[in-house]
Design an enzyme around this catalytic site. Structure first.
Site, PDB file in Angstrom:
ATOM      1  N   ASP A 146       0.572  -1.202   0.550  1.00 33.91           N
ATOM      2  CA  ASP A 146      -0.016   0.010   0.007  1.00 33.91           C
ATOM      3  C   ASP A 146       0.886   0.758  -0.440  1.00 33.91           C
ATOM      4  O   ASP A 146       1.981   1.082   0.377  1.00 33.91           O
ATOM      5  CB  ASP A 146      -1.188   0.073   1.649  1.00 33.91           C
ATOM      6  N   GLU A 196      -0.864  -2.109   4.758  1.00 34.71           N
ATOM      7  CA  GLU A 196       0.075  -1.500   6.052  1.00 34.71           C
ATOM      8  C   GLU A 196       0.005  -0.353   7.485  1.00 34.71           C
ATOM      9  O   GLU A 196      -0.147  -0.441   8.533  1.00 34.71           O
ATOM     10  CB  GLU A 196       1.707  -2.314   5.582  1.00 34.71           C
ATOM     11  N   GLU A 197      -0.609   0.858   6.021  1.00 30.59           N
ATOM     12  CA  GLU A 197      -0.209   1.791   7.033  1.00 30.59           C
ATOM     13  C   GLU A 197      -1.745   2.033   7.396  1.00 30.59           C
ATOM     14  O   GLU A 197      -1.757   2.878   7.419  1.00 30.59           O
ATOM     15  CB  GLU A 197       0.264   2.830   5.335  1.00 30.59           C
TER      16      GLU A 197
HETATM   17 ZN    ZN Z   1       5.265   3.459   6.306  1.00 28.65          ZN
HETATM   18 ZN    ZN Z   2       6.209   1.087   5.594  1.00 30.69          ZN
END
Ligand code: ZN
Ligand code: ZN
Length: 388
Positions: free
Chosen positions: A78, A135-136
């Site tokens: 992402d 992930e963020e």
């Molecule tokens: Zn990051």
């Molecule tokens: Zn990262």
């Protein structure tokens, strides 16, 4: 490390792909184009593909022989909701969306290794290539686990990698123990009895209780947590009362903040102690407190077994000494969701010189394509080392 031919990872094609992903960034759980490309590349390499794990996640599975061991390698896909201000020719073409953490590079490095391993097959066992969405801060790893990742793909160990400005592109850091902090949030509401500002004795003052709580909260890290264990407790928001009613003591005052730790023990301690303090202070003032601690991301703690494998792989991939005393980061990574359930190791790969104003999550950051070969070599070496 020696290869049968000069460019085992198709570096020109992989660099082109990395720049294409950079130009077409997608936010967490919206990685439709990226995951299509990943799935198509894996399929073209003859790898079994599982789409739609955790909405937009992809898992590629490669089996060689009848070895019973099974490992997973994880990349994230992402981008971040922020504008790109750098001048690269492959600059983001999507408004307010940018690969400012290098996940475009992470995706391509794992793909390059997967394609290579599908050709060379110099291991015995099963590798699952995880291309994780979101992930963020959007919970992509958790979403994959909620979709039954570990039931569908039982694994013995899991590995993760992140680029790191400040290390050379042929340099890696592999460290046993805590790498990244847990990142949790908490909320306390003091429930008093509101009253006229001129007649405090007719109510129960939540405002004063909140003030005592705010000063006392820093005694948790200073006086309760082991001084040799890093921890952070911060209050970051407070609401109560109204500036248009400065003669009213409100019923409730709400306070929220963050808590960070590097071990599960200290994380548990912070959760318990913030609540104990809130309840104790509420009791002192004859009022009630409600408390909520939201566990967001666990700490990333490297296990000894996989760390020794990663260390050998990093040596093989870089041909130079591996950094083994790299300091932990206060950031978080939801790789921890995997690493919390099976033994894991999370490593750092250099992104070239650290340029102030072009670090992670900066609008001028860019992944360094010179790291692709090192990353692909590392992933290959992990598989060949673990699944001998
Ligand atoms: Zn990051
Ligand atoms: Zn990262």
């Amino acid at each position: 490390m020696s290869h049968g031919h000069n460019d085992p990872f198709d570096l020109d094609a992989m660099i082109k792909l990395r720049r294409d992903l950079h130009a077409h960034p997608e936010l967490g759980f919206e990685e439709e184009r990226t995951s299509q490309i990943v799935a198509a590349e894996l399929e073209a390499a003859g790898i079994e593909v599982h789409r739609g794990m955790g909405k937009t996640g992809v898992v590629g599975t490669l089996r060689v022989g009848d070895g019973s061991r099974s490992i997973a390698l994880r990349a994230d896909m992402d981008a971040l909701a922020m504008p790109e201000l750098g001048d690269v020719p492959y600059k983001s073409g999507t408004a307010n969306t940018m690969h400012a953490c290098g996940h475009d590079g992470h995706t391509v490095m794992l793909l390059a290794a997967a394609r290579h391993l599908a050709r060379t097959r110099a291991f015995f066992g099963t590798v699952h290539f995880i291309f994780q969405p979101a992930e963020e801060g959007r919970g992509g790893a958790k979403a994959m686990l909620d979709d039954g990742f570990l039931d569908r793909f039982p694994i013995d160990t899991v590995y993760g990698l992140h680029n790191m400005p400040g290390l050379a592109t042929d340099e890696m850091a592999v460290v046993v123990g805590p790498q990244l902090a847990s990142s949790d949030s908490w909320e306390v509401t003091f429930h008093g009895v509101g009253t006229h500002g001129a007649k405090p004795h007719l109510g129960r003052d939540a405002m004063t209780a909140a003030a005592h709580f705010l000063t006392a909260i820093h005694t948790i890290v200073a006086r309760i947590v082991d001084p040799l264990q890093p921890a952070v407790v911060s209050a970051c928001a407070i609401t109560g009362g109204d500036f248009r009613a400065l003669n009213v003591i409100p019923d409730d005052v709400r306070i929220g903040g963050t808590a960070r730790a590097y071990t599960p023990q200290v994380r548990d301690q912070l959760e318990a102690e913030i609540g104990t303090l809130a309840q104790g202070i509420a009791t002192t003032f004859g009022i009630r407190a409600s408390y909520e601690f939201k566990r967001r991301i666990p700490p990333v703690v490297n296990a000894a077994g996989p760390t020794s494998v990663a260390l050998k792989a990093a040596e093989a991939a870089t041909g130079r000494p591996v950094v083994t005393d790299f300091p932990p980061s206060t950031a978080g990574d939801d790789f921890a969701e995997f690493g919390n359930r099976v033994p894991g190791c999370y490593v750092w790969l250099g992104n070239g010189p650290a340029v102030v104003g072009a670090l992670h999550h900066n609008s001028r950051y860019d992944f360094n394509d010179a790291a692709i070969e090192t990353g692909a070599r590392f992933w290959t070496a992990v598989v060949e080392e673990e699944l001998r």
